[in-house]
Design a protein around this motif. Structure first.
Motif, PDB file in Angstrom:
ATOM      1  N   GLY A 122      24.840  50.882  33.867  1.00 41.75           N
ATOM      2  CA  GLY A 122      25.165  49.653  34.589  1.00 41.75           C
ATOM      3  C   GLY A 122      26.479  49.026  34.179  1.00 41.75           C
ATOM      4  N   ASN A 123      27.264  49.734  33.330  1.00 44.53           N
ATOM      5  CA  ASN A 123      28.564  49.192  32.944  1.00 44.53           C
ATOM      6  C   ASN A 123      29.570  50.309  32.691  1.00 44.53           C
ATOM      7  OD1 ASN A 123      28.428  50.022  30.036  1.00 44.53           O
ATOM      8  ND2 ASN A 123      26.678  48.617  30.037  1.00 44.53           N
ATOM      9  N   ILE A 124      30.844  49.944  32.715  1.00 39.92           N
ATOM     10  CA  ILE A 124      31.917  50.879  32.414  1.00 39.92           C
ATOM     11  C   ILE A 124      32.870  50.201  31.436  1.00 39.92           C
ATOM     12  CG2 ILE A 124      33.238  50.149  34.479  1.00 39.92           C
ATOM     13  CD1 ILE A 124      34.380  53.004  34.583  1.00 39.92           C
ATOM     14  N   ILE A 125      33.235  50.912  30.366  1.00 42.89           N
ATOM     15  CA  ILE A 125      34.145  50.369  29.355  1.00 42.89           C
ATOM     16  C   ILE A 125      35.575  50.704  29.771  1.00 42.89           C
ATOM     17  CG2 ILE A 125      34.782  50.334  26.929  1.00 42.89           C
ATOM     18  CD1 ILE A 125      31.981  51.345  26.285  1.00 42.89           C
ATOM     19  N   ILE A 126      36.356  49.676  30.056  1.00 40.79           N
ATOM     20  CA  ILE A 126      37.719  49.840  30.561  1.00 40.79           C
ATOM     21  C   ILE A 126      38.707  49.323  29.527  1.00 40.79           C
ATOM     22  CG2 ILE A 126      39.339  49.246  32.398  1.00 40.79           C
ATOM     23  CD1 ILE A 126      36.944  48.780  34.242  1.00 40.79           C
ATOM     24  N   ALA A 127      39.590  50.184  29.080  1.00 43.20           N
ATOM     25  CA  ALA A 127      40.605  49.789  28.100  1.00 43.20           C
ATOM     26  C   ALA A 127      41.823  49.221  28.809  1.00 43.20           C
ATOM     27  CB  ALA A 127      41.007  50.986  27.243  1.00 43.20           C
ATOM     28  N   ILE A 128      42.265  48.061  28.338  1.00 43.21           N
ATOM     29  CA  ILE A 128      43.485  47.444  28.849  1.00 43.21           C
ATOM     30  C   ILE A 128      44.276  46.894  27.655  1.00 43.21           C
ATOM     31  CG2 ILE A 128      42.629  46.808  31.153  1.00 43.21           C
ATOM     32  CD1 ILE A 128      41.050  45.178  29.092  1.00 43.21           C
ATOM     33  N   TYR A 129      45.564  46.729  27.854  1.00 40.29           N
ATOM     34  CA  TYR A 129      46.410  46.255  26.756  1.00 40.29           C
ATOM     35  C   TYR A 129      46.243  44.753  26.547  1.00 40.29           C
ATOM     36  CZ  TYR A 129      48.763  50.731  26.227  1.00 40.29           C
ATOM     37  OH  TYR A 129      49.048  52.059  25.974  1.00 40.29           O
ATOM     38  N   ASP A 130      46.187  44.376  25.288  1.00 40.75           N
ATOM     39  CA  ASP A 130      45.995  42.989  24.887  1.00 40.75           C
ATOM     40  C   ASP A 130      47.262  42.170  25.113  1.00 40.75           C
ATOM     41  OD1 ASP A 130      45.031  40.689  23.699  1.00 40.75           O
ATOM     42  OD2 ASP A 130      45.272  41.415  21.651  1.00 40.75           O
ATOM     43  N   ASN A 131      47.094  40.977  25.705  1.00 42.97           N
ATOM     44  CA  ASN A 131      48.200  40.029  25.863  1.00 42.97           C
ATOM     45  C   ASN A 131      49.416  40.672  26.508  1.00 42.97           C
ATOM     46  OD1 ASN A 131      49.523  37.552  25.665  1.00 42.97           O
ATOM     47  ND2 ASN A 131      50.328  38.008  23.627  1.00 42.97           N
ATOM     48  N   PHE A 132      49.227  41.225  27.712  1.00 47.11           N
ATOM     49  CA  PHE A 132      50.305  41.937  28.390  1.00 47.11           C
ATOM     50  C   PHE A 132      50.412  41.477  29.849  1.00 47.11           C
ATOM     51  CE2 PHE A 132      52.416  45.757  30.179  1.00 47.11           C
ATOM     52  CZ  PHE A 132      53.526  45.753  29.355  1.00 47.11           C
ATOM     53  N   PRO A 133      50.845  40.225  30.057  1.00 45.32           N
ATOM     54  CA  PRO A 133      51.053  39.746  31.433  1.00 45.32           C
ATOM     55  C   PRO A 133      52.126  40.575  32.130  1.00 45.32           C
ATOM     56  CG  PRO A 133      51.127  37.929  29.844  1.00 45.32           C
ATOM     57  CD  PRO A 133      51.177  39.194  29.055  1.00 45.32           C
ATOM     58  N   PRO A 134      52.014  40.793  33.432  1.00 43.18           N
ATOM     59  CA  PRO A 134      50.969  40.291  34.330  1.00 43.18           C
ATOM     60  C   PRO A 134      49.798  41.258  34.487  1.00 43.18           C
ATOM     61  CG  PRO A 134      52.682  41.326  35.616  1.00 43.18           C
ATOM     62  CD  PRO A 134      53.102  41.455  34.175  1.00 43.18           C
ATOM     63  N   TYR A 135      49.666  42.235  33.583  1.00 43.13           N
ATOM     64  CA  TYR A 135      48.631  43.249  33.742  1.00 43.13           C
ATOM     65  C   TYR A 135      47.289  42.835  33.156  1.00 43.13           C
ATOM     66  CZ  TYR A 135      52.130  46.426  35.538  1.00 43.13           C
ATOM     67  OH  TYR A 135      53.102  46.995  36.313  1.00 43.13           O
ATOM     68  N   SER A 136      47.298  42.318  31.935  1.00 42.98           N
ATOM     69  CA  SER A 136      46.029  41.953  31.303  1.00 42.98           C
ATOM     70  C   SER A 136      46.280  40.891  30.235  1.00 42.98           C
ATOM     71  CB  SER A 136      45.359  43.185  30.679  1.00 42.98           C
ATOM     72  OG  SER A 136      46.308  43.991  29.986  1.00 42.98           O
ATOM     73  N   PHE A 137      45.641  39.745  30.410  1.00 49.05           N
ATOM     74  CA  PHE A 137      45.814  38.639  29.482  1.00 49.05           C
ATOM     75  C   PHE A 137      44.657  37.661  29.667  1.00 49.05           C
ATOM     76  CE2 PHE A 137      47.959  37.721  33.445  1.00 49.05           C
ATOM     77  CZ  PHE A 137      47.754  36.370  33.695  1.00 49.05           C
ATOM     78  N   VAL A 138      44.565  36.675  28.772  1.00 42.90           N
ATOM     79  CA  VAL A 138      43.529  35.648  28.866  1.00 42.90           C
ATOM     80  C   VAL A 138      44.203  34.292  29.005  1.00 42.90           C
ATOM     81  CG1 VAL A 138      41.660  34.470  27.651  1.00 42.90           C
ATOM     82  CG2 VAL A 138      41.830  36.956  27.547  1.00 42.90           C
ATOM     83  N   GLU A 139      43.754  33.532  29.984  1.00 45.14           N
ATOM     84  CA  GLU A 139      44.314  32.209  30.238  1.00 45.14           C
ATOM     85  C   GLU A 139      43.164  31.225  30.374  1.00 45.14           C
ATOM     86  OE1 GLU A 139      48.046  31.219  32.772  1.00 45.14           O
ATOM     87  OE2 GLU A 139      46.327  31.059  34.125  1.00 45.14           O
ATOM     88  N   ASP A 140      43.157  30.196  29.533  1.00 44.76           N
ATOM     89  CA  ASP A 140      42.071  29.200  29.537  1.00 44.76           C
ATOM     90  C   ASP A 140      40.705  29.866  29.412  1.00 44.76           C
ATOM     91  OD1 ASP A 140      43.957  27.156  29.858  1.00 44.76           O
ATOM     92  OD2 ASP A 140      43.926  27.371  32.045  1.00 44.76           O
ATOM     93  N   GLY A 141      40.643  30.896  28.556  1.00 48.10           N
ATOM     94  CA  GLY A 141      39.373  31.565  28.313  1.00 48.10           C
ATOM     95  C   GLY A 141      38.923  32.527  29.390  1.00 48.10           C
ATOM     96  N   VAL A 142      39.789  32.800  30.375  1.00 52.28           N
ATOM     97  CA  VAL A 142      39.424  33.676  31.497  1.00 52.28           C
ATOM     98  C   VAL A 142      40.339  34.899  31.510  1.00 52.28           C
ATOM     99  CG1 VAL A 142      39.197  33.858  34.002  1.00 52.28           C
ATOM    100  CG2 VAL A 142      38.647  31.701  32.851  1.00 52.28           C
ATOM    101  N   GLU A 143      39.732  36.095  31.627  1.00 52.70           N
ATOM    102  CA  GLU A 143      40.519  37.321  31.731  1.00 52.70           C
ATOM    103  C   GLU A 143      41.227  37.367  33.073  1.00 52.70           C
ATOM    104  OE1 GLU A 143      37.178  37.372  31.285  1.00 52.70           O
ATOM    105  OE2 GLU A 143      36.659  38.578  29.519  1.00 52.70           O
ATOM    106  N   LYS A 144      42.530  37.638  33.056  1.00 52.00           N
ATOM    107  CA  LYS A 144      43.322  37.696  34.280  1.00 52.00           C
ATOM    108  C   LYS A 144      44.305  38.860  34.223  1.00 52.00           C
ATOM    109  CE  LYS A 144      43.239  32.704  35.232  1.00 52.00           C
ATOM    110  NZ  LYS A 144      44.073  31.489  35.473  1.00 52.00           N
ATOM    111  N   GLY A 145      44.868  39.169  35.384  1.00 55.53           N
ATOM    112  CA  GLY A 145      45.917  40.173  35.433  1.00 55.53           C
ATOM    113  C   GLY A 145      45.645  41.269  36.450  1.00 55.53           C
ATOM    114  N   ILE A 146      46.688  42.027  36.730  1.00 53.34           N
ATOM    115  CA  ILE A 146      46.609  43.116  37.706  1.00 53.34           C
ATOM    116  C   ILE A 146      45.553  44.137  37.304  1.00 53.34           C
ATOM    117  CG2 ILE A 146      47.894  45.086  38.644  1.00 53.34           C
ATOM    118  CD1 ILE A 146      50.430  43.230  38.415  1.00 53.34           C
TER     119      ILE A 146
END
Length: 288
Positions: free
Chosen positions: A28-52
């Protein structure tokens, strides 16, 4: 930091490794690796995961009928180290592996590299698939000082910011027999370089087009900034895609089919548009 803590709790409780497509669907889940703190691809803003890549990962998970679990990872010394730690061997401490990693340079030659000592393939445990965007190295300038970039020689008289240990850094500091070096200012992140550009402390910044567009809000500020199409004498455009373990090719093929569908129905284009980034069709798809 909450997302890192959450993930550490998860790995301590589960000791999950990369899995087959069937195992992923059953779990029921998939582990997806993304780079930490790498806007605009993957980052956290106000406690919410965001990015392309966050949006793309959510879309992939939904299409597979599972939920995404984010494996946040830093960038190591090179791509081979990243893939070893995240995909085929596991983290040096907790040994957890991701099912798939996003934003991997799609490079067939990399996969075919051989160890000089043994003659064996160096990266045979990794499969790269599903290119979904073409990335660029470009230069953004303050139009008040450089209205249009005609030559790198203009930086004999103007300052340009670069992130440390990147291709633009190496290229600019060695160009023109090192004559540009005094005007190349180094930063630990692209964000810091762009902040100095906005404050007019430097004249230009060289870096990833997607990051420069995001940090400069370029789509709204083209009257203030010029952006080149490339950096002269640098291989400045390449595809980014996904990576999976070689023994889980079925998962790679499944995701590849989904990404091809997202390309055709403009899902990818709309994800990039959400972050005000110009979507560039993958070179590999253009050539098909």
């Amino acid at each position: 930091m909450f997302y890192k803590i959450t993930f550490l709790i998860f790995i301590l409780l589960s000791n999950i490794n990369a899995r087959t497509l069937e195992e992923i669907k059953e779990s029921g889940n998939i582990i997806i690796a993304i780079y930490d703190n790498f806007p605009p691809y993957s980052f956290v803003e106000d406690g919410v995961e965001k990015g392309i890549d966050i949006d793309l990962g959510k879309k992939i998970a939904a299409s597979l009928g599972v939920k995404p679990i984010w494996y946040w990872t830093g960038s190591d010394e090179n791509l081979e180290d990243d893939l070893r730690n995240v995909i085929w061997k596991g983290h040096i401490i907790h040994k957890t592996k991701a099912d798939v990693m996003l934003r991997i340079p799609y490079d067939y030659e990399f996969i075919r590299q051989k160890d000089k000592t043994t003659g064996q393939l160096s990266n045979e445990l990794i499969v790269m698939k599903a290119p979904y965007h073409a990335e660029n190295w470009v230069i953004a300038t303050d139009k008040k000082k450089i209205e249009k970039l005609n030559s790198l020689g203009q930086f004999r008289f103007n300052t340009i910011g670069v992130e440390l240990d990147t291709l633009p850094d190496a290229h600019l500091t060695s160009s023109f027999q090192g004559k540009l070096r005094p005007n190349v200012k180094h930063y630990t992140s692209m964000l810091l370089a762009v902040k100095d550009l906005k404050k007019q402390k430097i004249t230009a910044v060289a870096g990833l087009k997607s990051q420069l567009e995001y940090y400069l809000q370029f789509s709204k500020n083209q009257d203030k900034y010029f952006m080149s199409e490339k950096i002269d004498y640098v291989t400045s455009k390449w595809d980014i895609g996904i990576a999976v373990r070689h023994d889980f090719r079925a998962l790679g093929y499944e995701i590849e089919g989904l990404i091809e569908q997202y390309y055709k129905d403009d899902t990818l284009k709309n994800i990039f548009k959400k972050y005000n980034i110009t979507y560039e069709s993958p070179i590999a798809l253009k050539n098909n």
